[in-house]
Design a protein around this motif. Structure first.
Motif, mmCIF file in Angstrom:
data_model
loop_
_atom_site.group_PDB
_atom_site.id
_atom_site.type_symbol
_atom_site.label_atom_id
_atom_site.label_comp_id
_atom_site.label_asym_id
_atom_site.label_seq_id
_atom_site.Cartn_x
_atom_site.Cartn_y
_atom_site.Cartn_z
ATOM 1 N N ASP A 89 37.407 44.810 62.633
ATOM 2 C CA ASP A 89 38.611 45.060 63.422
ATOM 3 C C ASP A 89 39.837 45.162 62.519
ATOM 4 O OD1 ASP A 89 39.964 45.569 65.758
ATOM 5 O OD2 ASP A 89 40.288 43.460 66.251
ATOM 6 N N LEU A 90 39.611 45.445 61.242
ATOM 7 C CA LEU A 90 40.688 45.677 60.274
ATOM 8 C C LEU A 90 41.712 44.532 60.236
ATOM 9 C CD1 LEU A 90 39.950 48.980 60.953
ATOM 10 C CD2 LEU A 90 41.778 49.108 59.278
ATOM 11 N N TYR A 91 41.237 43.381 59.825
ATOM 12 C CA TYR A 91 42.103 42.207 59.669
ATOM 13 C C TYR A 91 42.934 41.971 60.934
ATOM 14 C CZ TYR A 91 40.861 43.040 54.788
ATOM 15 O OH TYR A 91 40.182 43.254 53.615
ATOM 16 N N PRO A 92 42.294 41.602 62.022
ATOM 17 C CA PRO A 92 42.991 41.517 63.306
ATOM 18 C C PRO A 92 44.123 40.495 63.351
ATOM 19 C CG PRO A 92 40.808 40.506 63.439
ATOM 20 C CD PRO A 92 40.866 41.244 62.137
ATOM 21 N N ARG A 93 44.060 39.457 62.531
ATOM 22 C CA ARG A 93 45.111 38.435 62.546
ATOM 23 C C ARG A 93 46.268 38.784 61.614
ATOM 24 N NH1 ARG A 93 42.488 32.500 62.300
ATOM 25 N NH2 ARG A 93 44.645 32.013 62.862
ATOM 26 N N LEU A 94 46.099 39.824 60.810
ATOM 27 C CA LEU A 94 47.142 40.205 59.852
ATOM 28 C C LEU A 94 48.217 41.043 60.533
ATOM 29 C CD1 LEU A 94 48.231 40.426 56.927
ATOM 30 C CD2 LEU A 94 46.790 42.464 56.685
ATOM 31 N N ILE A 95 49.469 40.656 60.328
ATOM 32 C CA ILE A 95 50.602 41.381 60.897
ATOM 33 C C ILE A 95 51.423 42.073 59.814
ATOM 34 C CG2 ILE A 95 52.723 41.165 62.262
ATOM 35 C CD1 ILE A 95 51.442 38.616 63.495
ATOM 36 N N SER A 96 51.784 41.334 58.772
ATOM 37 C CA SER A 96 52.737 41.850 57.775
ATOM 38 C C SER A 96 52.253 41.616 56.354
ATOM 39 C CB SER A 96 54.105 41.171 57.943
ATOM 40 O OG SER A 96 54.668 41.456 59.212
ATOM 41 N N ILE A 148 39.445 47.253 36.369
ATOM 42 C CA ILE A 148 38.457 46.912 37.395
ATOM 43 C C ILE A 148 37.266 46.139 36.832
ATOM 44 C CG2 ILE A 148 39.099 48.843 38.849
ATOM 45 C CD1 ILE A 148 36.666 50.312 37.830
ATOM 46 N N HIS A 149 37.395 45.654 35.594
ATOM 47 C CA HIS A 149 36.309 44.890 34.992
ATOM 48 C C HIS A 149 36.717 43.480 34.597
ATOM 49 C CE1 HIS A 149 33.684 48.334 34.964
ATOM 50 N NE2 HIS A 149 34.469 49.032 34.173
ATOM 51 N N ASP A 150 37.971 43.093 34.829
ATOM 52 C CA ASP A 150 38.416 41.783 34.337
ATOM 53 C C ASP A 150 38.165 40.649 35.324
ATOM 54 O OD1 ASP A 150 40.332 42.309 36.236
ATOM 55 O OD2 ASP A 150 42.056 42.002 34.914
ATOM 56 N N GLY A 151 37.714 40.972 36.533
ATOM 57 C CA GLY A 151 37.418 39.937 37.509
ATOM 58 C C GLY A 151 38.629 39.366 38.213
ATOM 59 N N HIS A 152 39.794 39.968 37.991
ATOM 60 C CA HIS A 152 41.025 39.483 38.607
ATOM 61 C C HIS A 152 41.673 40.613 39.406
ATOM 62 C CE1 HIS A 152 40.848 35.742 36.378
ATOM 63 N NE2 HIS A 152 40.637 36.426 35.276
ATOM 64 N N ASN A 153 41.836 40.390 40.689
ATOM 65 C CA ASN A 153 42.469 41.381 41.543
ATOM 66 C C ASN A 153 43.131 40.641 42.694
ATOM 67 O OD1 ASN A 153 42.668 43.232 43.922
ATOM 68 N ND2 ASN A 153 41.910 44.728 42.452
ATOM 69 N N VAL A 154 44.465 40.597 42.662
ATOM 70 C CA VAL A 154 45.192 39.777 43.635
ATOM 71 C C VAL A 154 45.005 40.279 45.068
ATOM 72 C CG1 VAL A 154 47.374 41.051 43.402
ATOM 73 C CG2 VAL A 154 47.412 38.651 44.117
ATOM 74 N N VAL A 155 44.836 41.588 45.257
ATOM 75 C CA VAL A 155 44.639 42.104 46.615
ATOM 76 C C VAL A 155 43.267 41.682 47.144
ATOM 77 C CG1 VAL A 155 44.545 44.157 48.072
ATOM 78 C CG2 VAL A 155 46.184 44.049 46.193
ATOM 79 N N LEU A 156 42.220 41.865 46.346
ATOM 80 C CA LEU A 156 40.900 41.419 46.783
ATOM 81 C C LEU A 156 40.912 39.922 47.083
ATOM 82 C CD1 LEU A 156 38.484 43.285 44.328
ATOM 83 C CD2 LEU A 156 39.289 44.029 46.578
ATOM 84 N N HIS A 157 41.595 39.164 46.259
ATOM 85 C CA HIS A 157 41.642 37.708 46.434
ATOM 86 C C HIS A 157 42.323 37.318 47.747
ATOM 87 C CE1 HIS A 157 41.759 33.563 44.647
ATOM 88 N NE2 HIS A 157 42.707 33.433 45.576
ATOM 89 N N GLU A 158 43.524 37.845 47.959
ATOM 90 C CA GLU A 158 44.273 37.433 49.148
ATOM 91 C C GLU A 158 43.666 37.973 50.433
ATOM 92 O OE1 GLU A 158 46.166 35.086 48.758
ATOM 93 O OE2 GLU A 158 46.538 35.231 46.601
ATOM 94 N N PHE A 159 43.056 39.141 50.364
ATOM 95 C CA PHE A 159 42.441 39.674 51.581
ATOM 96 C C PHE A 159 41.078 39.047 51.844
ATOM 97 C CE2 PHE A 159 45.954 42.522 51.369
ATOM 98 C CZ PHE A 159 46.205 42.826 52.707
ATOM 99 N N ALA A 160 40.449 38.489 50.832
ATOM 100 C CA ALA A 160 39.278 37.649 51.086
ATOM 101 C C ALA A 160 39.701 36.421 51.884
ATOM 102 C CB ALA A 160 38.615 37.243 49.768
ATOM 103 N N HIS A 161 40.865 35.873 51.566
ATOM 104 C CA HIS A 161 41.393 34.760 52.363
ATOM 105 C C HIS A 161 41.623 35.197 53.808
ATOM 106 C CE1 HIS A 161 41.731 31.814 49.288
ATOM 107 N NE2 HIS A 161 42.731 32.367 48.634
ATOM 108 N N GLN A 162 42.108 36.420 54.000
ATOM 109 C CA GLN A 162 42.309 36.905 55.361
ATOM 110 C C GLN A 162 40.983 36.968 56.118
ATOM 111 O OE1 GLN A 162 45.066 37.984 57.398
ATOM 112 N NE2 GLN A 162 46.048 36.630 55.911
ATOM 113 N N LEU A 163 39.930 37.440 55.460
ATOM 114 C CA LEU A 163 38.615 37.460 56.097
ATOM 115 C C LEU A 163 38.172 36.038 56.439
ATOM 116 C CD1 LEU A 163 36.800 40.074 53.832
ATOM 117 C CD2 LEU A 163 37.648 40.440 56.154
ATOM 118 N N ASP A 164 38.431 35.124 55.530
ATOM 119 C CA ASP A 164 38.056 33.724 55.718
ATOM 120 C C ASP A 164 38.777 33.116 56.916
ATOM 121 O OD1 ASP A 164 37.104 31.169 55.320
ATOM 122 O OD2 ASP A 164 38.004 30.892 53.348
#
Length: 260
Positions: A89-96, A148-164
């Protein structure tokens, strides 16, 4: 005469069916290297997710940052990579999404034991709030996308929290498709989290960033970064963790065409 009310599904299908803007495609080729190495089918699916994400989510520039399509599309692309091949549902709780030009300062509260809490300011790259807000540093968004090989990506990290957080407070256990999956998820990620805590305390190297030893929620976010950016290393050193994440994300980064 009855009016026509468009459902969410109808609206999203309409948005997805629109041609993907050429300038957005150029932005992604320039700023998100992973994009050009996806299969044609995955790239088309990602484009539709980006279109919906940009249409539905509110972006706000902070600290003097002026928003533009490059910022919106670059962030949306990385966030939506986590949604490929999944019913979502494309991050349903995300607003901003609040975007600062660079690392920003935020208030922090850190328990130090004995019922005491240390309060102060800390420099941050990003945050995922439980009330529907993600905060990002644009400089760090670009840095994470470019390597894309350093294992650090702030967007992937924070949006994983959104999924969580889709099923409540972040605890390292996002919504899984079947209840039976939670047993395996808890066992594997619980064991891997404890192993990382031991590795971090003893100074042993790990493909997983030691920040993941902070708590189970941070472990899931760090593991997600590693899964998408160092998939082969993760598969070799933590095969059970890799398989849990592959079953959850329905996307195998080891199958992405080799990057030049």
């Amino acid at each position: 005469m009855f009016g026509y009310f468009e459902t969410k599904r109808q609206r999203r299908n309409r948005i997805r069916s629109q041609p993907f803007p050429n300038d957005w495609d150029a932005i992604l080729h320039r700023q998100v290297p992973l994009y050009q190495h996806l299969s044609d089918q995955d790239r088309q699916e990602l484009q539709g997710l980006i279109q919906i994400f940009v249409d539905e989510k509110h972006f706000e520039g902070c600290g003097g940052l002026t928003l533009n399509d490059a910022i919106r599309v670059t962030i949306a692309a990385q966030a939506c990579i986590l949604l490929l091949h999944r019913e979502t549902d494309l991050y349903p709780r995300l607003i901003s999404i609040l975007v600062y030009p660079s690392t920003y300062v935020a208030q922090a509260r850190q328990p130090i034991g004995g019922g005491m809490v240390l309060e102060g300011e800390i420099a941050r790259l990003g945050e995922a709030w439980k009330d529907g807000v993600v905060v990002l540093s644009w400089d760090d968004v670009l840095a994470g996308a470019s390597d894309i090989h350093d294992g650090h990506n702030v967007v992937l990290h924070e949006f994983a929290h959104q999924l969580d957080q889709e099923n409540g407070p972040a605890d390292g256990a996002p919504v899984l498709e079947q209840r039976s999956q939670y047993v395996s998820w808890a066992r594997v990620l619980g064991n891997e989290y404890e192993q990382l805590r031991q590795d971090a305390s003893l100074g042993r190297p790990s493909v997983l960033d030691r920040y993941g030893a902070t708590n189970p929620a941070e472990f899931f976010a760090v593991a997600t970064e590693c899964y998408f950016e160092k998939p082969k290393e993760l598969q070799r050193s933590h095969p059970e963790l890799f398989e849990e994440l592959r079953a959850y994300y329905h996307f195998d980064p080891t199958e992405i065409r080799e990057l030049g």
